[in-house]
Write a protein that holds these residues in place. Structure first.
Motif, PDB file in Angstrom:
ATOM      1  N   LEU A  15       0.826  -1.204   0.000  1.00  0.00           N
ATOM      2  CA  LEU A  15       0.000   0.000   0.000  1.00  0.00           C
ATOM      3  C   LEU A  15       0.864   1.259   0.000  1.00  0.00           C
ATOM      4  O   LEU A  15       0.570   2.223  -0.707  1.00  0.00           O
ATOM      5  N   ALA A  16       1.947   1.256   0.772  1.00  0.00           N
ATOM      6  CA  ALA A  16       2.860   2.402   0.789  1.00  0.00           C
ATOM      7  C   ALA A  16       3.501   2.609  -0.577  1.00  0.00           C
ATOM      8  O   ALA A  16       3.670   3.748  -1.027  1.00  0.00           O
ATOM      9  N   LEU A  19       0.851   4.150  -2.902  1.00  0.00           N
ATOM     10  CA  LEU A  19       0.629   5.559  -2.576  1.00  0.00           C
ATOM     11  C   LEU A  19       1.811   6.428  -2.990  1.00  0.00           C
ATOM     12  O   LEU A  19       1.635   7.565  -3.423  1.00  0.00           O
ATOM     13  N   THR A  20       3.024   5.910  -2.870  1.00  0.00           N
ATOM     14  CA  THR A  20       4.209   6.661  -3.286  1.00  0.00           C
ATOM     15  C   THR A  20       4.203   6.891  -4.788  1.00  0.00           C
ATOM     16  O   THR A  20       4.463   7.997  -5.265  1.00  0.00           O
ATOM     17  N   THR A  22       1.597   6.850  -6.750  1.00  0.00           N
ATOM     18  CA  THR A  22       0.481   7.737  -7.057  1.00  0.00           C
ATOM     19  C   THR A  22       0.840   9.187  -6.748  1.00  0.00           C
ATOM     20  O   THR A  22       0.493  10.096  -7.510  1.00  0.00           O
ATOM     21  N   ALA A  23       1.559   9.418  -5.661  1.00  0.00           N
ATOM     22  CA  ALA A  23       1.931  10.776  -5.278  1.00  0.00           C
ATOM     23  C   ALA A  23       2.915  11.389  -6.266  1.00  0.00           C
ATOM     24  O   ALA A  23       2.970  12.609  -6.409  1.00  0.00           O
TER      25      ALA A  23
END
Length: 44
Positions: A15-16, A19-20, A22-23
């Protein structure tokens, strides 16, 4: 119990990572100025 902890840790890491990425945002989408070779060059 250890398997549950390992699964939860792997899920958190995945998940991290998502999210990384995606950011960071989408790529610019620019094309390369060099054309791709579509034929095999003639051998000497």
């Amino acid at each position: 119990m250890r398997a549950l902890i390992a699964a939860a840790t792997g899920l958190a890491v995945a998940l991290a990572l998502v999210l990384t990425i995606t950011a960071m945002g989408a790529p610019s989408g620019d094309t390369s100025p060099k054309p791709l070779l579509t034929t095999v060059p003639a051998h000497p």
